[in-house]
Scaffold this motif. Sequence first.
Motif, PDB file in Angstrom:
ATOM      1  N   ALA A 126      17.081  53.370 -35.465  1.00 50.20           N
ATOM      2  CA  ALA A 126      17.872  51.961 -36.581  1.00 50.20           C
ATOM      3  C   ALA A 126      18.605  52.814 -37.963  1.00 50.20           C
ATOM      4  O   ALA A 126      19.427  52.040 -38.110  1.00 50.20           O
ATOM      5  CB  ALA A 126      16.977  51.183 -37.414  1.00 50.20           C
ATOM      6  N   GLU A 127      18.039  53.703 -38.078  1.00 54.58           N
ATOM      7  CA  GLU A 127      18.601  54.482 -39.470  1.00 54.58           C
ATOM      8  C   GLU A 127      20.423  54.695 -39.369  1.00 54.58           C
ATOM      9  O   GLU A 127      20.728  54.387 -40.463  1.00 54.58           O
ATOM     10  CB  GLU A 127      17.292  55.483 -39.704  1.00 54.58           C
ATOM     11  CG  GLU A 127      17.796  56.524 -40.925  1.00 54.58           C
ATOM     12  CD  GLU A 127      16.545  57.697 -40.740  1.00 54.58           C
ATOM     13  OE1 GLU A 127      17.343  58.229 -42.074  1.00 54.58           O
ATOM     14  OE2 GLU A 127      15.564  57.290 -40.240  1.00 54.58           O
ATOM     15  N   ALA A 139      18.640  51.641 -44.416  1.00 53.66           N
ATOM     16  CA  ALA A 139      18.876  53.207 -43.494  1.00 53.66           C
ATOM     17  C   ALA A 139      18.140  53.517 -44.322  1.00 53.66           C
ATOM     18  O   ALA A 139      16.784  54.389 -43.712  1.00 53.66           O
ATOM     19  CB  ALA A 139      20.214  53.464 -43.511  1.00 53.66           C
ATOM     20  N   GLU A 140      17.222  53.789 -45.752  1.00 50.19           N
ATOM     21  CA  GLU A 140      16.600  53.610 -46.012  1.00 50.19           C
ATOM     22  C   GLU A 140      14.827  52.591 -45.893  1.00 50.19           C
ATOM     23  O   GLU A 140      13.901  53.400 -46.235  1.00 50.19           O
ATOM     24  CB  GLU A 140      16.789  53.187 -47.952  1.00 50.19           C
ATOM     25  CG  GLU A 140      15.839  53.418 -48.746  1.00 50.19           C
ATOM     26  CD  GLU A 140      14.834  54.873 -48.421  1.00 50.19           C
ATOM     27  OE1 GLU A 140      13.695  55.276 -48.541  1.00 50.19           O
ATOM     28  OE2 GLU A 140      15.818  56.077 -48.260  1.00 50.19           O
ATOM     29  N   ARG A 141      14.834  51.496 -45.564  1.00 46.84           N
ATOM     30  CA  ARG A 141      14.011  50.759 -44.919  1.00 46.84           C
ATOM     31  C   ARG A 141      13.144  51.543 -43.495  1.00 46.84           C
ATOM     32  O   ARG A 141      12.543  51.695 -43.654  1.00 46.84           O
ATOM     33  CB  ARG A 141      14.378  49.550 -44.472  1.00 46.84           C
ATOM     34  CG  ARG A 141      13.470  48.798 -43.919  1.00 46.84           C
ATOM     35  CD  ARG A 141      11.911  47.964 -45.121  1.00 46.84           C
ATOM     36  NE  ARG A 141      10.612  47.165 -44.389  1.00 46.84           N
ATOM     37  CZ  ARG A 141      10.392  46.985 -44.832  1.00 46.84           C
ATOM     38  NH1 ARG A 141       9.677  48.172 -45.287  1.00 46.84           N
ATOM     39  NH2 ARG A 141       9.042  46.676 -44.211  1.00 46.84           N
ATOM     40  N   ALA A 142      14.399  51.664 -42.653  1.00 46.91           N
ATOM     41  CA  ALA A 142      13.926  52.541 -41.448  1.00 46.91           C
ATOM     42  C   ALA A 142      13.365  53.317 -42.129  1.00 46.91           C
ATOM     43  O   ALA A 142      12.591  54.442 -41.444  1.00 46.91           O
ATOM     44  CB  ALA A 142      15.283  52.720 -41.195  1.00 46.91           C
ATOM     45  N   ARG A 143      13.677  54.087 -42.647  1.00 48.14           N
ATOM     46  CA  ARG A 143      13.430  55.809 -43.092  1.00 48.14           C
ATOM     47  C   ARG A 143      12.618  55.921 -44.109  1.00 48.14           C
ATOM     48  O   ARG A 143      11.265  56.289 -43.425  1.00 48.14           O
ATOM     49  CB  ARG A 143      14.297  56.895 -44.063  1.00 48.14           C
ATOM     50  CG  ARG A 143      14.386  58.304 -44.799  1.00 48.14           C
ATOM     51  CD  ARG A 143      15.310  58.494 -45.151  1.00 48.14           C
ATOM     52  NE  ARG A 143      16.960  57.508 -46.011  1.00 48.14           N
ATOM     53  CZ  ARG A 143      17.522  57.559 -45.050  1.00 48.14           C
ATOM     54  NH1 ARG A 143      18.151  58.221 -43.839  1.00 48.14           N
ATOM     55  NH2 ARG A 143      18.661  56.306 -45.812  1.00 48.14           N
ATOM     56  N   SER A 144      11.745  54.884 -44.426  1.00 45.33           N
ATOM     57  CA  SER A 144      10.483  54.730 -45.229  1.00 45.33           C
ATOM     58  C   SER A 144       9.625  53.984 -44.151  1.00 45.33           C
ATOM     59  O   SER A 144       8.574  54.671 -44.188  1.00 45.33           O
ATOM     60  CB  SER A 144      10.105  53.965 -46.036  1.00 45.33           C
ATOM     61  OG  SER A 144       8.998  53.168 -46.602  1.00 45.33           O
ATOM     62  N   LEU A 145       9.762  52.943 -43.470  1.00 45.77           N
ATOM     63  CA  LEU A 145       8.810  53.057 -42.100  1.00 45.77           C
ATOM     64  C   LEU A 145       8.556  53.960 -40.804  1.00 45.77           C
ATOM     65  O   LEU A 145       7.411  54.675 -41.608  1.00 45.77           O
ATOM     66  CB  LEU A 145       9.602  52.166 -41.223  1.00 45.77           C
ATOM     67  CG  LEU A 145       9.284  50.373 -41.973  1.00 45.77           C
ATOM     68  CD1 LEU A 145      10.326  49.822 -41.333  1.00 45.77           C
ATOM     69  CD2 LEU A 145       7.818  50.159 -42.644  1.00 45.77           C
ATOM     70  N   ARG A 146       9.476  55.027 -41.029  1.00 47.90           N
ATOM     71  CA  ARG A 146       9.886  56.642 -39.890  1.00 47.90           C
ATOM     72  C   ARG A 146       8.518  57.547 -40.786  1.00 47.90           C
ATOM     73  O   ARG A 146       7.406  57.924 -39.706  1.00 47.90           O
ATOM     74  CB  ARG A 146      10.681  56.437 -39.519  1.00 47.90           C
ATOM     75  CG  ARG A 146      10.969  58.079 -38.560  1.00 47.90           C
ATOM     76  CD  ARG A 146      12.134  58.296 -38.551  1.00 47.90           C
ATOM     77  NE  ARG A 146      13.149  58.373 -39.790  1.00 47.90           N
ATOM     78  CZ  ARG A 146      13.031  60.081 -39.402  1.00 47.90           C
ATOM     79  NH1 ARG A 146      12.347  60.860 -39.875  1.00 47.90           N
ATOM     80  NH2 ARG A 146      14.501  59.840 -41.290  1.00 47.90           N
ATOM     81  N   SER A 147       9.248  57.200 -42.077  1.00 44.14           N
ATOM     82  CA  SER A 147       7.777  58.829 -43.043  1.00 44.14           C
ATOM     83  C   SER A 147       6.982  57.646 -42.630  1.00 44.14           C
ATOM     84  O   SER A 147       5.582  59.241 -42.530  1.00 44.14           O
ATOM     85  CB  SER A 147       8.841  58.707 -44.361  1.00 44.14           C
ATOM     86  OG  SER A 147       7.874  58.093 -44.739  1.00 44.14           O
TER      87      SER A 147
END
Length: 151
Positions: A126-127, A139-147
């Motif tokens: 998704a990112e 992209a930032e939201r997906a990155r944050s959730l993934r982290s």
Amino acid sequence: MAITDKIYVKNHRQLVSQLETRFPKGAFAGATLDLLYQGEGLAKLDDATRDRVLDFAEDFLDCACEANPHCGHPEEKFVRYLLELRAQGLGPDAIVDVMGDDYMVYAYPGDVLSFLDQSVRTLEAAEDLADVDGQPEAAERARSLRSDLVR
């Protein structure tokens, strides 16, 4: 196969005995939802079991859909619950312990680990797609959730 297909009712034999009827072990199986979470089935359960079943119903089956509990929303809510437990820093074994304590359901830690791994891979995709599509906020939201999942 979805993770909710791998969530099972804890103490299944005891519940079958209390309810005096057979039902699937799968917590999200249609017959299980119908039997445990509607009406007279609850009255036959001991107090501690009834409390956990009611907690499960309140947290996951509370939906205004006409098809409730077979609308898919309970499964979505449960997936969110699992992801929130991981975001709190719990590993697969601890997640299994917490869901057992909270709702009298269980899963195998390996199944939870596979689900979490797939969730991370989905968020990575998704990112990447959001980056390619020029949507930096997504992209930032997906990155944050993934982290939150990989800590």
